[in-house]
Design an enzyme around this catalytic site. Sequence first.
Site, PDB file in Angstrom:
ATOM      1  CE  LYS A  40      72.830  44.482  71.487  1.00  0.00           C
ATOM      2  NZ  LYS A  40      72.583  45.111  72.749  1.00  0.00           N
ATOM      3  CE1 TYR A  96      75.844  45.985  69.444  1.00  0.00           C
ATOM      4  CE2 TYR A  96      75.603  45.082  67.269  1.00  0.00           C
ATOM      5  CZ  TYR A  96      75.164  45.778  68.278  1.00  0.00           C
ATOM      6  OH  TYR A  96      73.792  46.088  68.444  1.00  0.00           O
ATOM      7  CB  SER A 101      70.991  44.029  67.062  1.00  0.00           C
ATOM      8  OG  SER A 101      71.402  44.120  65.879  1.00  0.00           O
TER       9      SER A 101
HETATM   10  N1  UFG Z   1      77.132  53.826  55.374  1.00  0.00           N
HETATM   11  C1  UFG Z   1      77.805  54.569  54.302  1.00  0.00           C
HETATM   12  N2  UFG Z   1      78.386  55.611  54.882  1.00  0.00           N
HETATM   13  C2  UFG Z   1      78.508  55.921  56.125  1.00  0.00           C
HETATM   14  C3  UFG Z   1      77.743  55.023  57.235  1.00  0.00           C
HETATM   15  C4  UFG Z   1      77.146  54.029  56.732  1.00  0.00           C
HETATM   16  O1  UFG Z   1      77.764  54.359  53.394  1.00  0.00           O
HETATM   17  O2  UFG Z   1      79.295  56.539  56.506  1.00  0.00           O
HETATM   18  C5  UFG Z   1      76.149  52.364  54.620  1.00  0.00           C
HETATM   19  C6  UFG Z   1      76.695  51.588  55.195  1.00  0.00           C
HETATM   20  O3  UFG Z   1      77.603  50.646  54.556  1.00  0.00           O
HETATM   21  C7  UFG Z   1      75.330  50.394  55.269  1.00  0.00           C
HETATM   22  C8  UFG Z   1      74.459  51.452  55.541  1.00  0.00           C
HETATM   23  O4  UFG Z   1      75.203  52.898  55.414  1.00  0.00           O
HETATM   24  O5  UFG Z   1      75.007  50.012  53.928  1.00  0.00           O
HETATM   25  C9  UFG Z   1      73.686  51.447  57.058  1.00  0.00           C
HETATM   26  O6  UFG Z   1      74.832  51.439  57.761  1.00  0.00           O
HETATM   27  P1  UFG Z   1      74.854  51.843  59.362  1.00  0.00           P
HETATM   28  O7  UFG Z   1      76.502  51.869  59.902  1.00  0.00           O
HETATM   29  O8  UFG Z   1      73.916  52.973  59.768  1.00  0.00           O
HETATM   30  O9  UFG Z   1      74.099  50.591  59.987  1.00  0.00           O
HETATM   31  P2  UFG Z   1      74.416  49.085  59.806  1.00  0.00           P
HETATM   32  O10 UFG Z   1      73.122  48.380  58.898  1.00  0.00           O
HETATM   33  O11 UFG Z   1      75.618  48.693  59.472  1.00  0.00           O
HETATM   34  O12 UFG Z   1      74.272  48.569  61.613  1.00  0.00           O
HETATM   35  C10 UFG Z   1      72.888  48.643  62.281  1.00  0.00           C
HETATM   36  C11 UFG Z   1      73.580  48.885  63.511  1.00  0.00           C
HETATM   37  C12 UFG Z   1      74.272  47.551  64.150  1.00  0.00           C
HETATM   38  C13 UFG Z   1      73.407  46.466  63.940  1.00  0.00           C
HETATM   39  C14 UFG Z   1      73.542  46.498  62.447  1.00  0.00           C
HETATM   40  C15 UFG Z   1      72.600  44.999  62.164  1.00  0.00           C
HETATM   41  O13 UFG Z   1      74.191  50.218  63.702  1.00  0.00           O
HETATM   42  O14 UFG Z   1      74.292  48.052  65.691  1.00  0.00           O
HETATM   43  O15 UFG Z   1      72.502  47.503  61.989  1.00  0.00           O
HETATM   44  O16 UFG Z   1      71.415  45.038  62.411  1.00  0.00           O
HETATM   45  F1  UFG Z   1      74.377  45.292  64.479  1.00  0.00           F
END
Ligand code: UFG
Length: 332
Positions: A153, A149, A125
């Site tokens: 990785k 988590y 990741s």
């Molecule tokens: N977000 C919102 N509202 C929500 C969900 C997410 O505003 O209900 C925002 C988050 O704050 C972030 C963006 O949308 O700014 C993306 O969030 P995600 O949770 O979809 O994805 P992340 O980038 O946080 O996480 C992903 C993977 C993880 C991994 C991470 C880093 O889900 O497994 O990328 O690579 F670790």
Amino acid sequence: MGSILVSGGTGFIGSHTCAVLLNEGYSLIAADNFSNSSPKVLDALRRLTGRDFRFYEADVTNAGCVEKIFAENDIDGVIHFAAHKAVGESVANPLKYYSNNINASIVLARACCEHGVRKFVFSSSATVYGFGNPPFAEDMPPVFAANPYGMTKVICERILTDTANANKDFSVILLRYFNPVGAHESGMIGEMPGGVPNNLMPYITQVAKGKLKELRIFGDDYDTPDGTCIRDYIHVMDLAEGHTAALKNAPEGVSVYNLGTGRGTSVLELVRAFEAANGIKIPYTIVGRRAGDIAVSYASADKAQKFLGWKAKRTINDMCRDAWNFEKNYGE
Ligand code: UFG
């Protein structure tokens, strides 16, 4: 071609990779314990590809189960997806994450070494880049990740690298995913998060379906053009195709590739793109920042293109259309 064992074969990325492997003519052996997926995916995969494959309901941390799979099949390569992946849960229950994710990698890598299986593709990741400055490139050293988590990785990458360095007949390909979204074009397989989704796209599709009332956007005061966080969203079918490119083209030894598009999209841009692609309004409110989020993350995508001959082709519009197509037809 050859026979590929896919651990976590009924999960989100695993199932799409199984579809690509079957369509490209590989013989497939899939394993999953359904801890975060449904047995219905098996039938969907068979219908969607018109091909059959072997399936083991198995926990790959169990060395006995894994030995049985390796003894009963002539395996040419392993793609290892099976892992827990909820960041928040990993903070609340770190031992669950360290124990499951690290043991699964050790058990599978050991079985490969004992049975002469030469190729191991690991589902890593972008989280290994931590809070660094994008674009993230593969030669940036992995950091101490911000949560258990992410640390699993980092640790698994290291364990597999050390193992490959010590065994010249065992090659490891570390694939660092950015933000996989979307679904198979058929709408027959897709992302099925249990409970309230943590990730943005499944949250949006559930708001679109009326299962959730509105999206909460975590922060609009980041140092980005519209104040919301920027991510490198990649269509899950592009990501899946990256795995067969890696099986075919990665060199022997240890190699590492980002699977991303190299382009960033903000939360608000993704919401607008979803609305435009599907003609559905997504109500949202802006709330406070989510702990642990970085402002901007996107890949340097050049290395995978140069060495694997792979490049993401699908657009944000495709991702939004296919994610909704799955949720609308099949999402529970
Ligand atoms: N977000 C919102 N509202 C929500 C969900 C997410 O505003 O209900 C925002 C988050 O704050 C972030 C963006 O949308 O700014 C993306 O969030 P995600 O949770 O979809 O994805 P992340 O980038 O946080 O996480 C992903 C993977 C993880 C991994 C991470 C880093 O889900 O497994 O990328 O690579 F670790």
